[in-house]
Design a protein around this motif. Structure first.
Motif, short mmCIF file in Angstrom:
data_model
loop_
_atom_site.label_atom_id
_atom_site.label_comp_id
_atom_site.label_asym_id
_atom_site.label_seq_id
_atom_site.Cartn_x
_atom_site.Cartn_y
_atom_site.Cartn_z
N ASP A 1 0.83 -1.21 0.00
CA ASP A 1 0.00 0.00 0.00
C ASP A 1 0.86 1.26 0.00
OD1 ASP A 1 -2.33 -1.48 -0.01
OD2 ASP A 1 -2.62 -1.34 2.15
N LEU A 2 1.89 1.28 0.84
CA LEU A 2 2.76 2.45 0.93
C LEU A 2 3.52 2.69 -0.36
CD1 LEU A 2 4.06 2.01 4.57
CD2 LEU A 2 2.70 3.92 3.72
N LEU A 3 3.85 1.62 -1.08
CA LEU A 3 4.58 1.76 -2.34
C LEU A 3 3.71 2.29 -3.47
CD1 LEU A 3 6.93 -1.31 -2.14
CD2 LEU A 3 7.59 1.10 -2.19
N GLN A 4 2.44 2.54 -3.21
CA GLN A 4 1.59 3.18 -4.21
C GLN A 4 1.76 4.69 -4.19
OE1 GLN A 4 -2.46 1.86 -4.03
NE2 GLN A 4 -1.88 -0.29 -4.03
N TYR A 5 2.35 5.23 -3.13
CA TYR A 5 2.56 6.68 -3.01
C TYR A 5 3.80 7.10 -3.80
CZ TYR A 5 -0.82 6.47 0.76
OH TYR A 5 -1.95 6.27 1.51
N ASN A 6 3.64 8.12 -4.62
CA ASN A 6 4.78 8.60 -5.41
C ASN A 6 5.91 9.11 -4.53
OD1 ASN A 6 3.65 7.96 -7.88
ND2 ASN A 6 2.64 9.93 -8.10
N THR A 7 5.58 9.72 -3.39
CA THR A 7 6.66 10.23 -2.53
C THR A 7 7.51 9.09 -1.99
OG1 THR A 7 5.21 10.25 -0.60
CG2 THR A 7 5.43 12.31 -1.79
N VAL A 8 6.88 7.98 -1.63
CA VAL A 8 7.63 6.83 -1.12
C VAL A 8 8.52 6.28 -2.23
CG1 VAL A 8 7.44 4.48 -0.20
CG2 VAL A 8 5.93 6.28 0.65
N LYS A 9 7.94 6.08 -3.42
CA LYS A 9 8.73 5.56 -4.53
C LYS A 9 9.89 6.51 -4.88
CE LYS A 9 4.93 4.73 -7.04
NZ LYS A 9 4.05 4.32 -8.15
N PHE A 10 9.63 7.81 -4.87
CA PHE A 10 10.66 8.79 -5.21
C PHE A 10 11.83 8.70 -4.24
CE2 PHE A 10 12.58 12.91 -4.34
CZ PHE A 10 13.06 13.26 -5.59
N HIS A 11 11.53 8.72 -2.93
CA HIS A 11 12.62 8.73 -1.95
C HIS A 11 13.36 7.40 -1.89
CE1 HIS A 11 11.86 12.75 -0.64
NE2 HIS A 11 10.60 12.48 -0.34
N LEU A 12 12.66 6.29 -2.03
CA LEU A 12 13.34 5.00 -2.05
C LEU A 12 14.20 4.86 -3.30
CD1 LEU A 12 10.60 2.61 -0.66
CD2 LEU A 12 12.59 3.53 0.53
N ASN A 13 13.74 5.40 -4.41
CA ASN A 13 14.55 5.40 -5.63
C ASN A 13 15.81 6.23 -5.44
OD1 ASN A 13 15.45 5.10 -8.25
ND2 ASN A 13 14.02 6.55 -9.11
N LYS A 14 15.67 7.33 -4.74
CA LYS A 14 16.84 8.18 -4.50
C LYS A 14 17.87 7.44 -3.63
CE LYS A 14 18.03 12.92 -3.80
NZ LYS A 14 17.53 14.26 -3.71
N VAL A 15 17.40 6.73 -2.61
CA VAL A 15 18.30 5.93 -1.78
C VAL A 15 18.98 4.86 -2.64
CG1 VAL A 15 18.39 4.25 0.11
CG2 VAL A 15 17.07 6.36 0.38
N TYR A 16 18.21 4.21 -3.50
CA TYR A 16 18.75 3.19 -4.39
C TYR A 16 19.83 3.77 -5.30
CZ TYR A 16 19.00 -0.29 -8.11
OH TYR A 16 19.44 -1.18 -9.03
#
Length: 156
Positions: free
Chosen positions: A89-104
């Protein structure tokens, strides 16, 4: 321009619908006017279901394609992801995806001698900590994602 006309241009609070909204919930995106409205659990409910539209109005070309099953590199992480609907559910939020992508991207950046692996890990950790509780860019959804993931990793 006077202050009154500035207030008329702002959206109203999506929770009380009385005052101009000065903030936006990082988790659900609803505009709100004050901390009291943000914390009002009866009126401010995070809708985790994605918005749906009438599918009869869409063309076949516009219909979303079924998502492929996500498989993570580590079997342990894949098991945690598959067994935890809250993470999905949390991975549906663009902000979560954006920040996790940045960490990656920090962790996998081509290091042409600038940063070693330990430096990348420290930089990624520092970035993530700015988004967590007490950080200067606190994000509720990222905090929730980290809490759930850490709890699952510690329980294994």
């Amino acid at each position: 321009m006077n202050n009154r006309s500035n207030n008329n241009n702002k959206k109203l609070c999506g929770i009380c619908n009385e005052k101009p909204a000065n903030y936006k919930c990082p988790k659900c995106g609803v505009p709100y006017c004050s901390l009291a409205c943000y914390k009002d659990e009866t009126k401010h409910v995070h809708n985790l279901e994605p918005e749906t539209t009438n599918t009869s109005e869409k063309n076949d070309e516009e219909l979303p394609k079924p998502k492929e099953k996500t498989t993570l590199l580590s079997e342990n992480l894949n098991e945690i992801y598959e067994s935890t609907p809250e993470l999905k559910d949390l991975l549906q939020y663009n902000t979560v995806k954006f920040h996790l992508n940045k960490v990656y991207r920090i962790l996998t950046a081509d290091s042409s001698g600038d940063l070693n692996t330990e430096s990348k890990k420290q930089l990624a950790s520092d970035y993530l900590n700015t988004l967590r509780y007490g950080g200067i860019h606190y994000n509720e959804a990222i905090e929730e994602f980290c809490q759930i993931t850490l709890a699952k990793l510690e329980s294994d």
